[in-house]
Design a protein around this motif. Structure first.
Motif, PDB file in Angstrom:
ATOM      1  N   ASP A 256       7.634  15.270  -6.926  1.00 29.17           N
ATOM      2  CA  ASP A 256       9.043  14.895  -6.926  1.00 29.17           C
ATOM      3  C   ASP A 256       9.334  13.926  -5.776  1.00 29.17           C
ATOM      4  N   ARG A 257      10.510  13.336  -5.816  1.00 26.15           N
ATOM      5  CA  ARG A 257      10.845  12.299  -4.833  1.00 26.15           C
ATOM      6  C   ARG A 257      10.993  12.859  -3.422  1.00 26.15           C
ATOM      7  N   GLN A 258      11.388  14.114  -3.319  1.00 27.02           N
ATOM      8  CA  GLN A 258      11.494  14.719  -1.997  1.00 27.02           C
ATOM      9  C   GLN A 258      10.117  14.814  -1.340  1.00 27.02           C
ATOM     10  N   THR A 259       9.097  15.144  -2.138  1.00 30.76           N
ATOM     11  CA  THR A 259       7.735  15.205  -1.622  1.00 30.76           C
ATOM     12  C   THR A 259       7.247  13.824  -1.223  1.00 30.76           C
ATOM     13  N   ILE A 260       7.547  12.822  -2.040  1.00 27.90           N
ATOM     14  CA  ILE A 260       7.146  11.447  -1.720  1.00 27.90           C
ATOM     15  C   ILE A 260       7.799  10.994  -0.424  1.00 27.90           C
ATOM     16  N   ALA A 261       9.081  11.314  -0.267  1.00 25.48           N
ATOM     17  CA  ALA A 261       9.801  10.947   0.957  1.00 25.48           C
ATOM     18  C   ALA A 261       9.170  11.611   2.174  1.00 25.48           C
TER      19      ALA A 261
ATOM     20  N   GLU B 265       0.834  -1.199   0.000  1.00 29.09           N
ATOM     21  CA  GLU B 265       0.000   0.000   0.000  1.00 29.09           C
ATOM     22  C   GLU B 265       0.871   1.252   0.000  1.00 29.09           C
ATOM     23  N   LYS B 266       1.961   1.229   0.757  1.00 27.09           N
ATOM     24  CA  LYS B 266       2.869   2.372   0.757  1.00 27.09           C
ATOM     25  C   LYS B 266       3.578   2.501  -0.596  1.00 27.09           C
ATOM     26  N   ALA B 267       3.982   1.360  -1.166  1.00 29.77           N
ATOM     27  CA  ALA B 267       4.660   1.383  -2.463  1.00 29.77           C
ATOM     28  C   ALA B 267       3.720   1.886  -3.555  1.00 29.77           C
ATOM     29  N   SER B 268       2.466   1.466  -3.501  1.00 32.00           N
ATOM     30  CA  SER B 268       1.482   1.931  -4.478  1.00 32.00           C
ATOM     31  C   SER B 268       1.205   3.424  -4.292  1.00 32.00           C
ATOM     32  N   PHE B 269       1.135   3.871  -3.045  1.00 35.83           N
ATOM     33  CA  PHE B 269       0.937   5.289  -2.747  1.00 35.83           C
ATOM     34  C   PHE B 269       2.075   6.109  -3.350  1.00 35.83           C
ATOM     35  N   ALA B 270       3.311   5.633  -3.164  1.00 38.28           N
ATOM     36  CA  ALA B 270       4.476   6.329  -3.719  1.00 38.28           C
ATOM     37  C   ALA B 270       4.411   6.362  -5.244  1.00 38.28           C
ATOM     38  N   ALA B 271       4.022   5.242  -5.865  1.00 36.79           N
ATOM     39  CA  ALA B 271       3.947   5.184  -7.331  1.00 36.79           C
ATOM     40  C   ALA B 271       2.886   6.138  -7.865  1.00 36.79           C
ATOM     41  N   GLN B 272       1.752   6.237  -7.168  1.00 42.27           N
ATOM     42  CA  GLN B 272       0.697   7.152  -7.607  1.00 42.27           C
ATOM     43  C   GLN B 272       1.147   8.605  -7.501  1.00 42.27           C
ATOM     44  N   LEU B 273       1.874   8.933  -6.441  1.00 39.30           N
ATOM     45  CA  LEU B 273       2.413  10.297  -6.320  1.00 39.30           C
ATOM     46  C   LEU B 273       3.403  10.581  -7.451  1.00 39.30           C
TER      47      LEU B 273
ATOM     48  N   ALA C 271       6.054  12.713   2.446  1.00 41.79           N
ATOM     49  CA  ALA C 271       4.703  12.205   2.672  1.00 41.79           C
ATOM     50  C   ALA C 271       4.724  10.877   3.406  1.00 41.79           C
ATOM     51  N   LEU C 272       5.713  10.041   3.134  1.00 38.62           N
ATOM     52  CA  LEU C 272       5.777   8.717   3.750  1.00 38.62           C
ATOM     53  C   LEU C 272       6.773   8.643   4.908  1.00 38.62           C
ATOM     54  N   SER C 273       7.410   9.774   5.207  1.00 40.38           N
ATOM     55  CA  SER C 273       8.410   9.829   6.288  1.00 40.38           C
ATOM     56  C   SER C 273       9.507   8.784   6.090  1.00 40.38           C
ATOM     57  N   ILE C 274      10.045   8.739   4.873  1.00 38.46           N
ATOM     58  CA  ILE C 274      11.127   7.815   4.546  1.00 38.46           C
ATOM     59  C   ILE C 274      12.238   8.593   3.858  1.00 38.46           C
ATOM     60  N   ASP C 275      13.400   7.946   3.681  1.00 36.26           N
ATOM     61  CA  ASP C 275      14.493   8.626   2.999  1.00 36.26           C
ATOM     62  C   ASP C 275      14.421   8.358   1.493  1.00 36.26           C
ATOM     63  N   LEU C 276      15.261   9.070   0.733  1.00 39.41           N
ATOM     64  CA  LEU C 276      15.216   8.958  -0.726  1.00 39.41           C
ATOM     65  C   LEU C 276      15.581   7.567  -1.247  1.00 39.41           C
ATOM     66  N   PRO C 277      16.583   6.882  -0.654  1.00 39.48           N
ATOM     67  CA  PRO C 277      16.847   5.512  -1.118  1.00 39.48           C
ATOM     68  C   PRO C 277      15.637   4.590  -0.959  1.00 39.48           C
ATOM     69  N   MET C 278      14.893   4.753   0.142  1.00 37.21           N
ATOM     70  CA  MET C 278      13.697   3.930   0.330  1.00 37.21           C
ATOM     71  C   MET C 278      12.615   4.293  -0.688  1.00 37.21           C
TER      72      MET C 278
END
Length: 330
Positions: A167-172, A153-161, A174-181
């Motif tokens: 951008d990846r910084q916003t995705i990070a 669900e988190k991976a799908s959320f990231a893909a939809q964003l 939103a999910l409180s994760i780092d850029l590699p994740m």
């Protein structure tokens, strides 16, 4: 219905002092009250954003990104019963609809909203002015704080964003994760389309490694076709979400023979007989194929009838053969 603040600034511009060139001030700055009035307006605006309001559920529309895969009817029923018994303890977050006056969009709290709609109850909500960027940040961070979203669900959320050009910084954020994740989640989330993931569901017991392994299997078109065909089988929907994943994974990983079956060795003709023991035809298998011979001299017209019905008979036999080739579950 949400009430406007009593000190909401109107369209009238405040007077400009001669010592300040008009070009140095933005339109928004010229409209904002100053001094004690401005401070009071700011305080009231913050209080209004944090105040819980009762809002008609029919006035609330969906918004943001889909963060739940599948529908857990048992959990939703349990939530609905809890709300009916104890009332709504935790408010949802809304924003004013950007295009429709008097309506709202849900930021988070979709399951509570649906349960309250089912019960015909008003929704306790906080209403905040959020742009699209702030909306997905609030939605993602609230979900992360609950810690009940599965990996997919988190991976799908990231893909939809990502597909929505965030951008990846916003995705990070939103999910409180780092850029590699973010990169690792996108590798999984972008490997599967949303309709497929909805059919699998949240799969709470399936982690990143297993999803990556399935993505690798899906790179083989034949493996993917085998798995996708199983989605239409009645037994697919019988298990829970984890079981549905495992069934798809098993079928995608089934090994197929790398070579075609060897043709049968030439054999001597054998006679096919009817129920009365009478000879009907001779059949022979060779490298070139299968030969069926119905002698006219002894057929008594059976050869003519067989010729007239050969198409439908062969189709029926072929359908039975195809059915025998389909693996059957125990």
């Amino acid at each position: 219905m949400a009430r406007k603040g009593i000190l909401t600034p109107g369209p009238t511009k405040s007077a400009e002092t001669p010592t300040t060139p008009p070009a140095t001030k933005s339109a928004a700055a010229r409209m904002m009250p100053r001094g004690a009035v401005g401070a009071l307006q700011s305080s009231l605006s913050k209080l209004q954003e944090n105040a819980v309001q009762d809002i008609d559920a029919s006035l609330i529309d969906d918004a943001g990104v889909e963060d739940r895969l599948g529908h857990d009817s048992a959990a939703q029923s349990q939530l609905r019963d809890s709300l009916a018994t104890y009332g709504q303890q935790v408010p949802v977050l809304l924003r004013p609809h950007p295009k429709l006056s008097g309506r709202y969009e849900i930021v988070y709290g979709r399951r509570r909203l649906q349960a309250l709609k089912d019960l015909g109850l008003p929704v306790k909500a906080m209403v905040r002015q959020l742009d699209d960027h702030a909306l997905v940040l609030a939605q993602g961070q609230e979900n992360t704080a609950r810690q009940d979203l599965s990996f997919i669900e988190k991976a799908s959320f990231a893909a939809q964003l990502h597909d929505g050009d965030y951008d990846r910084q916003t995705i990070a954020a939103a999910l409180s994760i780092d850029l590699p994740m973010v990169s690792r989640m996108l590798k999984v989330g972008q490997a599967f389309d949303l309709p497929f993931l909805r059919q699998i569901g949240s799969a709470p017991g399936i982690g990143r490694d297993r999803w990556l392994a399935l993505a690798k299997l899906f790179e083989d078109s034949a493996a993917k076709s085998r798995a996708m065909a199983y989605l239409n089988r009645p037994e697919f929907s019988e298990g829970d979400s984890d079981a549905r994943f495992e069934a798809i994974f098993e079928r995608a990983g089934q090994k197929q023979s790398a070579t075609k079956p060897s043709p049968p060795a030439p054999s001597k003709p054998r006679t096919l007989r009817g129920v009365d023991g009478k000879a009907l035809a001779d059949i022979r298998s060779t490298k070139r194929g299968l030969t069926l011979n119905v002698p006219a001299r002894t057929a008594d017209g059976f050869d003519v009838w067989l010729n007239e019905h050969a198409d439908e008979l062969l189709k029926d036999l072929h359908a039975r053969w195809q059915q025998d080739q389909t693996p059957q579950d125990d």
